[in-house]
Scaffold this motif. Structure first.
Motif, PDB file in Angstrom:
ATOM      1  N   PRO A 191     -12.146   4.598   0.120  1.00  0.00           N
ATOM      2  CA  PRO A 191     -12.580   4.296  -1.250  1.00  0.00           C
ATOM      3  C   PRO A 191     -12.281   2.872  -1.705  1.00  0.00           C
ATOM      4  N   GLY A 192     -12.272   1.909  -0.776  1.00  0.00           N
ATOM      5  CA  GLY A 192     -11.797   0.587  -1.152  1.00  0.00           C
ATOM      6  C   GLY A 192     -12.872  -0.426  -1.460  1.00  0.00           C
ATOM      7  N   CYS A 193     -13.934   0.011  -2.087  1.00  0.00           N
ATOM      8  CA  CYS A 193     -14.928  -0.950  -2.591  1.00  0.00           C
ATOM      9  C   CYS A 193     -14.932  -0.787  -4.100  1.00  0.00           C
ATOM     10  N   PRO A 194     -14.429  -1.800  -4.820  1.00  0.00           N
ATOM     11  CA  PRO A 194     -14.219  -1.644  -6.271  1.00  0.00           C
ATOM     12  C   PRO A 194     -15.498  -1.331  -7.040  1.00  0.00           C
ATOM     13  N   VAL A 195     -16.597  -1.931  -6.610  1.00  0.00           N
ATOM     14  CA  VAL A 195     -17.864  -1.668  -7.307  1.00  0.00           C
ATOM     15  C   VAL A 195     -18.234  -0.197  -7.118  1.00  0.00           C
ATOM     16  N   LEU A 210     -16.200  -7.894 -17.522  1.00  0.00           N
ATOM     17  CA  LEU A 210     -16.085  -6.571 -16.908  1.00  0.00           C
ATOM     18  C   LEU A 210     -15.026  -6.626 -15.811  1.00  0.00           C
ATOM     19  N   GLY A 211     -13.859  -6.090 -16.128  1.00  0.00           N
ATOM     20  CA  GLY A 211     -12.718  -6.190 -15.203  1.00  0.00           C
ATOM     21  C   GLY A 211     -12.715  -5.049 -14.208  1.00  0.00           C
ATOM     22  N   ILE A 212     -13.193  -5.343 -13.003  1.00  0.00           N
ATOM     23  CA  ILE A 212     -13.091  -4.340 -11.942  1.00  0.00           C
ATOM     24  C   ILE A 212     -12.340  -4.963 -10.778  1.00  0.00           C
ATOM     25  N   GLY A 213     -11.863  -4.111  -9.901  1.00  0.00           N
ATOM     26  CA  GLY A 213     -11.169  -4.619  -8.720  1.00  0.00           C
ATOM     27  C   GLY A 213      -9.786  -4.014  -8.611  1.00  0.00           C
ATOM     28  N   PHE A 214      -9.219  -4.159  -7.421  1.00  0.00           N
ATOM     29  CA  PHE A 214      -7.901  -3.592  -7.135  1.00  0.00           C
ATOM     30  C   PHE A 214      -6.807  -4.626  -7.409  1.00  0.00           C
ATOM     31  N   GLU A 215      -5.680  -4.428  -6.764  1.00  0.00           N
ATOM     32  CA  GLU A 215      -4.532  -5.309  -7.010  1.00  0.00           C
ATOM     33  C   GLU A 215      -4.826  -6.762  -6.629  1.00  0.00           C
ATOM     34  N   ALA A 247     -11.532  -1.695 -15.812  1.00  0.00           N
ATOM     35  CA  ALA A 247     -11.597  -0.522 -14.939  1.00  0.00           C
ATOM     36  C   ALA A 247     -10.806  -0.805 -13.666  1.00  0.00           C
ATOM     37  N   HIS A 248      -9.799  -1.654 -13.804  1.00  0.00           N
ATOM     38  CA  HIS A 248      -9.008  -2.002 -12.616  1.00  0.00           C
ATOM     39  C   HIS A 248      -8.291  -0.773 -12.074  1.00  0.00           C
ATOM     40  N   LYS A 249      -8.161  -0.776 -10.765  1.00  0.00           N
ATOM     41  CA  LYS A 249      -7.564   0.389 -10.104  1.00  0.00           C
ATOM     42  C   LYS A 249      -6.539  -0.049  -9.067  1.00  0.00           C
ATOM     43  N   THR A 250      -5.654   0.894  -8.732  1.00  0.00           N
ATOM     44  CA  THR A 250      -4.641   0.597  -7.717  1.00  0.00           C
ATOM     45  C   THR A 250      -4.818   1.533  -6.519  1.00  0.00           C
ATOM     46  N   MET A 251      -4.546   0.989  -5.357  1.00  0.00           N
ATOM     47  CA  MET A 251      -4.919   1.626  -4.096  1.00  0.00           C
ATOM     48  C   MET A 251      -4.046   2.823  -3.652  1.00  0.00           C
ATOM     49  N   PRO A 252      -2.712   2.706  -3.707  1.00  0.00           N
ATOM     50  CA  PRO A 252      -1.910   3.770  -3.089  1.00  0.00           C
ATOM     51  C   PRO A 252      -2.198   5.162  -3.672  1.00  0.00           C
ATOM     52  N   GLN A 253      -2.413   5.243  -4.984  1.00  0.00           N
ATOM     53  CA  GLN A 253      -2.660   6.543  -5.607  1.00  0.00           C
ATOM     54  C   GLN A 253      -3.934   7.183  -5.074  1.00  0.00           C
ATOM     55  N   GLY A 276      -5.000   3.678 -12.612  1.00  0.00           N
ATOM     56  CA  GLY A 276      -5.771   2.638 -13.294  1.00  0.00           C
ATOM     57  C   GLY A 276      -4.843   1.618 -13.916  1.00  0.00           C
ATOM     58  N   LEU A 277      -5.402   0.476 -14.300  1.00  0.00           N
ATOM     59  CA  LEU A 277      -4.630  -0.545 -14.994  1.00  0.00           C
ATOM     60  C   LEU A 277      -5.250  -0.749 -16.373  1.00  0.00           C
ATOM     61  N   GLY A 278      -4.534  -0.267 -17.390  1.00  0.00           N
ATOM     62  CA  GLY A 278      -4.987  -0.458 -18.768  1.00  0.00           C
ATOM     63  C   GLY A 278      -4.274  -1.666 -19.362  1.00  0.00           C
ATOM     64  N   ILE A 279      -4.885  -2.267 -20.367  1.00  0.00           N
ATOM     65  CA  ILE A 279      -4.300  -3.455 -20.992  1.00  0.00           C
ATOM     66  C   ILE A 279      -3.191  -3.015 -21.960  1.00  0.00           C
ATOM     67  N   ARG A 280      -2.035  -3.623 -21.855  1.00  0.00           N
ATOM     68  CA  ARG A 280      -0.887  -3.252 -22.706  1.00  0.00           C
ATOM     69  C   ARG A 280      -1.164  -3.558 -24.169  1.00  0.00           C
ATOM     70  N   THR A 281      -0.444  -2.841 -25.078  1.00  0.00           N
ATOM     71  CA  THR A 281      -0.642  -3.042 -26.531  1.00  0.00           C
ATOM     72  C   THR A 281      -0.399  -4.487 -26.954  1.00  0.00           C
TER      73      THR A 281
END
Ligand code: SF4
Lengths: 366, 78
Positions: free
Chosen positions: A62-66, A138-143, A169-175, A286-291
């Motif tokens: 699943p390592g294609c961010p698009v 549009l923020g996509i992509g892994f670490e 919609a950034h995501k992290t790989m190990p999970q 996922g990576l959400g933007i902090r408050t």
């Protein structure tokens, strides 16, 4: 001549690795997953699978961010694009991904202001140049990519650029790797781990896979010599019955990664649950933007509403990304669905499994 | 999309730099690699240097396989 690229394509060296793979492979069938779409491209471009013993299978992960970006994200981006005074900025591939009803590219004909960026910094420049407009990236992509977007957000905050925001919609790989293992859908005997994700994170993010699941992991580079050496390292780990995390790509990946990048990423983003196309919601992936940076979060800044989400009937991108099916299994592949008119996300990106198969394999096999 | 290529840094200007690959020049950002010097090879992704290429390590990998390849060739020709 491309330094430190061409050398790793040297046929003589490649041949010696292949000889050792054949010599050392036990003959007991193994499946190795290459998680990263960049690796899938190398495998097809250089015919790596054909160089391997018959019972060593490579499967794409699943390592294609698009590809893993869910349809709702595209729909939200399109809804935002239709607001007055909004400029949507994006990496190139994203604009062709089909949403529920249309794609960003198609909406370009309907007057939206859409600009392709090579770097998130370009989006920030566009924001500075267009003070009367809202610029959404549009923020996509892994670490690998998340720190670059975080750096742009931080710079916007430091310079008080208020008309810039990111739909993340950034995501992290190990999970995601863990979710695949926990699903029990496929047997994986080794992971070829993403090289440039690891350049940021370091190699220890995969420790739990070796320790808890007893599955060998090798962080790999992207040239043929890299991929084959990584496969040899996996075979050697299996032969010695000792699963660990090894680093084949030491020229670019430090054991503990890039601390500055990790700090920037963690300052702006925090772990959230997120939706993966075809896999579903994976907790904490996922990576959400902090408050603290809420003003730069397009989700908070704009009240975005979308209609019901739907995917193209017949598209099996999700199954392909989970490694349980291959593009040939899709009835639409190369018939209705091709890179010029993609029906699913895996046919859009250069690194998408369907696009890669189409480019390198469809012709060969009729 | 996570592709990143080694480029040679030629000029540095604060947090920005010019880097070259295959004759083409690019402006890159050094926020994540503040200690880069001209002449260094860096791995560039989305306009940012994300890591320095460790030339010694690259050469070491190549040397190991060159030695093995030579050994293989000698064996064949004997
Ligand atoms: S070939 Fe097209 S429709 Fe079929 S799974 Fe791939 S992207 Fe989806």
């Amino acid at each position: 001549m491309l330094k430190y690229i061409d050398e790793f394509r040297n046929p003589n060296l490649v041949k010696s690795v292949v000889v050792r793979i054949h010599g050392e492979f036990s003959g007991k069938a193994v499946k190795f997953m290459e998680v990263c779409g960049g690796h899938t491209v190398t495998i097809f471009k250089y015919g790596i699978q054909k160089l391997l013993p018959e019972r060593v299978y490579l499967i794409s992960g699943p390592g294609c961010p698009v590809c893993v970006t869910d349809v709702a994200f595209i729909d939200k981006a399109i809804a935002l694009a239709h607001r007055k005074n909004v400029i949507i900025t994006s990496f190139g591939d994203m604009i062709r991904v089909p949403g529920s009803r249309t794609s960003l590219q198609r909406e370009k004909g309907n007057g939206i202001d859409l600009r392709i960026c090579y770097s998130p910094m370009d989006a920030l420049t566009i924001a500075r140049d267009n003070p009367g407009k809202e610029v959404v990236f549009l923020g996509i992509g892994f670490e690998t990519t998340a720190p670059t977007v975080a750096a742009a957000i931080k710079l916007a905050a430091d310079n008080n650029v208020r008309n810039f925001s990111v739909l993340s919609a950034h995501k992290t790989m190990p999970q995601a790797m863990q979710a695949l293992l926990d699903s029990g859908e496929i047997d994986i005997h080794g992971f070829i781990c993403p090289g440039h994700v690891s350049a940021i994170t370091g190699i220890h993010i995969y420790d739990f896979i070796a320790e808890k699941y007893n599955i060998p992991c090798v962080v790999s580079g992207f040239e043929p010599l890299d991929m084959l050496e990584s496969i040899l390292m996996l075979i050697r780990q299996i032969n010695s019955d000792n699963a660990t995390v090894e680093n084949q790509y030491a020229r670019s990946v430090r054991e503990y990664g890039n601390q500055t990048a990790i700090e920037i990423m963690n300052e702006v983003f925090e772990a959230v649950d997120t939706e993966w196309r075809g896999i579903g919601t994976i907790p904490g992936s996922g990576l959400g933007i902090r408050t603290d940076y809420a003003n730069y979060d397009a989700e908070r800044k704009f009240d975005i509403s979308i209609e019901s989400v739907r995917e193209c009937p017949g598209c099996i991108c999700g199954d392909i990304m989970r490694g349980v099916k291959v593009p040939w299994d899709c009835k639409l592949f190369a018939k209705v669905c091709h890179p010029e008119d993609p029906k699913g996300s895996c046919m859009v990106s250069n690194e998408g499994t369907c696009a890669t198969w189409y480019k390198y394999a469809a012709k060969e096999n009729g | 999309m996570c592709l990143a290529v080694p480029m040679k840094v030629t000029e540095i200007d604060g947090m920005e730099a010019v880097a070259e690959v295959g004759g083409a020049k690019y402006r890159i950002n050094l926020t994540m690699m503040p200690d880069i010097q001209p002449g260094d090879y860096v791995i560039v992704h989305a306009g940012f240097a994300i890591e320095k290429l460790d030339e010694a390590s690259a050469l070491e990998t190549l040397q190991i396989w060159q030695d093995i390849a030579e050994f293989d060739q000698n064996k064949q020709s004997r």
